[in-house]
Design a protein around this motif. Structure first.
Motif, short mmCIF file in Angstrom:
data_model
loop_
_atom_site.label_atom_id
_atom_site.label_comp_id
_atom_site.label_asym_id
_atom_site.label_seq_id
_atom_site.Cartn_x
_atom_site.Cartn_y
_atom_site.Cartn_z
N GLY A 152 0.83 -1.19 0.00
CA GLY A 152 0.00 0.00 0.00
C GLY A 152 0.87 1.24 0.00
N GLU A 153 0.27 2.34 -0.36
CA GLU A 153 0.95 3.62 -0.30
C GLU A 153 0.29 4.42 0.81
N LEU A 154 1.08 5.32 1.42
CA LEU A 154 0.54 6.13 2.50
C LEU A 154 -0.72 6.83 2.03
N GLY A 155 -1.78 6.77 2.84
CA GLY A 155 -3.06 7.37 2.51
C GLY A 155 -4.03 6.44 1.82
N GLU A 156 -3.57 5.28 1.37
CA GLU A 156 -4.44 4.30 0.73
C GLU A 156 -5.01 3.34 1.77
N THR A 157 -6.22 2.90 1.54
CA THR A 157 -6.76 1.78 2.31
C THR A 157 -6.27 0.50 1.65
N PRO A 158 -6.32 -0.63 2.33
CA PRO A 158 -5.97 -1.89 1.67
C PRO A 158 -6.81 -2.16 0.42
N PHE A 159 -8.09 -1.83 0.46
CA PHE A 159 -8.95 -2.06 -0.71
C PHE A 159 -8.51 -1.20 -1.89
N GLN A 160 -8.20 0.06 -1.65
CA GLN A 160 -7.71 0.95 -2.71
C GLN A 160 -6.37 0.44 -3.27
N ALA A 161 -5.50 -0.02 -2.37
CA ALA A 161 -4.21 -0.55 -2.81
C ALA A 161 -4.41 -1.80 -3.66
N ALA A 162 -5.36 -2.64 -3.30
CA ALA A 162 -5.63 -3.86 -4.06
C ALA A 162 -6.11 -3.52 -5.47
N ILE A 163 -7.00 -2.56 -5.59
CA ILE A 163 -7.47 -2.14 -6.92
C ILE A 163 -6.28 -1.66 -7.76
N ARG A 164 -5.45 -0.80 -7.20
CA ARG A 164 -4.29 -0.25 -7.92
C ARG A 164 -3.32 -1.35 -8.31
N GLU A 165 -2.97 -2.23 -7.36
CA GLU A 165 -2.01 -3.29 -7.65
C GLU A 165 -2.54 -4.24 -8.71
N CYS A 166 -3.81 -4.58 -8.66
CA CYS A 166 -4.39 -5.47 -9.67
C CYS A 166 -4.36 -4.82 -11.06
N ARG A 167 -4.66 -3.55 -11.13
CA ARG A 167 -4.57 -2.85 -12.42
C ARG A 167 -3.13 -2.84 -12.93
N GLU A 168 -2.18 -2.54 -12.03
CA GLU A 168 -0.78 -2.44 -12.43
C GLU A 168 -0.20 -3.79 -12.85
N GLU A 169 -0.52 -4.84 -12.12
CA GLU A 169 0.14 -6.13 -12.34
C GLU A 169 -0.53 -7.03 -13.37
N VAL A 170 -1.86 -6.94 -13.50
CA VAL A 170 -2.55 -7.83 -14.44
C VAL A 170 -3.56 -7.12 -15.34
N GLY A 171 -3.71 -5.80 -15.19
CA GLY A 171 -4.60 -5.05 -16.05
C GLY A 171 -6.08 -5.20 -15.76
N VAL A 172 -6.41 -5.80 -14.63
CA VAL A 172 -7.81 -5.98 -14.23
C VAL A 172 -7.91 -5.54 -12.78
N GLY A 173 -8.74 -4.55 -12.53
CA GLY A 173 -8.92 -4.11 -11.15
C GLY A 173 -9.96 -3.01 -11.07
N SER A 174 -11.00 -3.29 -10.35
CA SER A 174 -12.05 -2.30 -10.11
C SER A 174 -12.81 -2.71 -8.87
N ARG A 175 -13.53 -1.77 -8.34
CA ARG A 175 -14.29 -2.00 -7.11
C ARG A 175 -15.23 -3.21 -7.23
N ASN A 176 -15.87 -3.37 -8.38
CA ASN A 176 -16.85 -4.45 -8.52
C ASN A 176 -16.22 -5.79 -8.88
N ARG A 177 -14.91 -5.86 -9.09
CA ARG A 177 -14.24 -7.13 -9.39
C ARG A 177 -13.49 -7.69 -8.19
N LEU A 178 -13.38 -6.92 -7.11
CA LEU A 178 -12.65 -7.37 -5.92
C LEU A 178 -13.60 -7.69 -4.78
N ALA A 179 -13.30 -8.76 -4.08
CA ALA A 179 -14.04 -9.12 -2.87
C ALA A 179 -13.03 -9.26 -1.73
N THR A 180 -13.34 -8.67 -0.61
CA THR A 180 -12.47 -8.76 0.56
C THR A 180 -12.62 -10.13 1.19
#
Length: 146
Positions: free
Chosen positions: A39-67
């Motif tokens: 995570g980056e400072l100021g990010e929640t884990p959920f926000q970091a997960a969306i960003r990391e998924c977009r960066e690493e595999v090109g798929v990441g959005s709020r409706n594609r992630l489940a905690t």
């Protein structure tokens, strides 16, 4: 700046033949894992997960992630960019997510050299880290229709 937590996302797909899971091979050490990153400072884990998924595999959005309920600990020795963390911090939490990739092709970043889709059993055999195996188990139980 890197925040003192890690995220892990297990990619999965659902189709008429069932559920398959993805393992990604790291380019630096050759280990197989899910999408992982800090995570980056100021990010929640959920926000970091969306960003990391977009960066690493090109798929990441709020409706594609489940905690997931799975939360692990990782020793700080595995991370660079931790100079600003407290000196008495020895482990950080790893928050886990399921990444629904149904209908999507993964586009790997330079962090990974290969992706393999497979059954729960085949994917579990590839994974290096115990935390990945635990998260995979939870994803298989939540979305695998067992």
């Amino acid at each position: 700046m890197r925040a003192p937590f890690q995220i892990l996302a297990i990619p999965y797909r659902v189709d008429t033949s069932g559920v398959t899971f993805a393992a990604l091979r790291r380019s630096d050490d050759g280990n197989w894992q899910g999408v992982a990153g800090g995570g980056e400072l100021g990010e929640t884990p959920f926000q970091a997960a969306i960003r990391e998924c977009r960066e690493e595999v090109g798929v990441g959005s709020r409706n594609r992630l489940a905690t997931l309920q799975t939360i692990s600990s990782v020793s700080v020795e595995h991370f660079t960019g931790r100079d600003h963390w407290p000196s008495d911090l020895f482990v950080i939490p790893e928050y886990c997510f399921a990444l629904n990739c149904t209908g999507k092709d993964l586009v790997l970043s330079a962090e990974h050299t290969e992706v393999r889709w497979g059954t729960y059993e085949n994917t579990r055999k590839l994974l290096h880290w115990d935390s990945n195996k635990t998260a995979l188990w939870e994803v298989s139980r939540r979305f695998g229709h067992f």
